[in-house]
Design an enzyme around this catalytic site. Structure first.
Site, short mmCIF file in Angstrom:
data_model
loop_
_atom_site.label_atom_id
_atom_site.label_comp_id
_atom_site.label_asym_id
_atom_site.label_seq_id
_atom_site.Cartn_x
_atom_site.Cartn_y
_atom_site.Cartn_z
N GLN A 100 43.66 38.34 33.40
CA GLN A 100 44.35 36.62 33.83
C GLN A 100 43.84 36.02 34.80
OE1 GLN A 100 48.73 38.02 33.27
NE2 GLN A 100 47.85 40.54 33.00
N GLU A 101 45.12 35.09 35.01
CA GLU A 101 45.03 34.12 35.67
C GLU A 101 45.53 34.32 37.16
OE1 GLU A 101 44.31 29.28 36.40
OE2 GLU A 101 44.15 29.94 34.27
N PHE A 102 45.52 35.56 37.47
CA PHE A 102 47.08 36.40 38.12
C PHE A 102 46.78 35.58 39.40
CE2 PHE A 102 44.46 40.50 35.96
CZ PHE A 102 45.77 40.49 35.55
N GLN A 123 38.96 24.08 36.07
CA GLN A 123 40.07 24.37 34.79
C GLN A 123 39.27 23.96 33.49
OE1 GLN A 123 40.80 23.26 37.41
NE2 GLN A 123 42.32 24.93 37.99
N PRO A 164 49.86 25.59 38.63
CA PRO A 164 50.36 24.11 39.07
C PRO A 164 51.11 23.01 38.44
CG PRO A 164 48.06 24.66 39.84
CD PRO A 164 49.53 26.30 39.40
#
Length: 268
Positions: free
Chosen positions: A35-37, A14, A48
């Site tokens: 995308q952050e699938f 991140q 999260p």
């Protein structure tokens, strides 16, 4: 062109610049819809939440700065439905697929892949990340690793984002003003981020993976050039590489927190 990978996965931790990279690739209109699938928890269908990053922490000086828990809704998708959805959502009409994966998300990916393949816990390939990537995306996937050497700045950026819940673009000034410096909160995230990068390095060695490496500072200073490297690796025209698709979130306040944290916590 036919020998080039038609899928790519950006591997990162991140606040490493990965969003700048994937959004710039998306802008080309030819490099998938990345995308952050793999961030969505099946138990809630949500990424999260702030308090999940601080599981086991009972310091109220940290917890009072974090948004309350949202229950979400459990996912009802089968592994086959999940795979079909993300493959469709991440692909541009020319057939190129893009996505992003953080180390903390790898158990979610391997669990979906094991379900897809019908693997049990005692199967030799159960939980294997390389096998999971191939099961979901196919055998020829371009892996791109984005890393940020200044992990203190990375942790400060994440601490602000966890509080404001703004992960791209600039937060509303009133929202940003409510974010507070807390050395323990930053230290907790700093340890997580450094461990994620250690885990990526370990996996690259063990799995024999040699990703296309992109450095955060080079990406920030020459976004067009770094995006062009990915396009070339995908067999696409590097001239498609755009100017930066996002503005930098950091500001003088970020710099002040970085320097303060270094003075308080980093040994000289």
């Amino acid at each position: 062109m036919s020998d080039q990978p038609r899928s790519y996965l950006v591997l990162a931790s991140q606040r490493s610049g990965s969003t700048l990279l994937v959004e710039s690739l998306r802008t080309t209109g030819q490099a998938g819809e990345p995308q952050e699938f793999f961030q969505y928890l099946p138990s809630t269908s949500l990424a999260p939440q702030p308090r999940e990053w601080f599981a086991g922490v009972d310091d109220e000086n940290i917890l009072r700065l974090l948004a309350p828990w949202k229950p979400g809704t459990p996912s009802m998708e089968t592994p086959q439905e999940w795979r079909a959805r993300i493959l469709d959502a991440g692909r541009t009409p020319n057939g190129v697929w893009g996505g992003k994966l953080m180390w903390n998300q790898t158990p979610l990916l391997t669990a979906w892949a094991d379900g897809l393949a019908g693997r049990q816990a005692d199967d030799p390939d159960a939980g294997d990340l390389k096998t999971a990537i191939e099961d979901v995306l196919g055998p020829d996937v371009l892996l791109v690793h984005v890393a940020r050497k200044d992990t203190v700045a990375q942790a400060v950026s994440m601490w602000r984002a966890v509080q404001t819940q703004v992960w791209r673009g600039r937060a509303d000034p009133e929202v940003d003003a409510r974010a507070e410096y807390n050395a323990d909160g930053i230290a907790h995230l700093h340890a997580i981020l450094e461990d994620q990068e250690r885990q990526w390095a370990r996996w690259f060695g063990e799995a024999g993976v040699e990703p296309l490496e992109i450095d955060y500072h080079e990406l920030a200073s020459d976004t067009t050039g770094q995006v062009a490297r990915v396009l070339v690796a995908l067999g696409l025209d590097p001239e498609l590489a755009p100017p930066p698709a996002l503005q930098r979130q950091g500001n003088d306040r970020s710099n002040d927190w970085i320097e303060r944290y270094r003075a308080e916590r980093i040994s000289v």
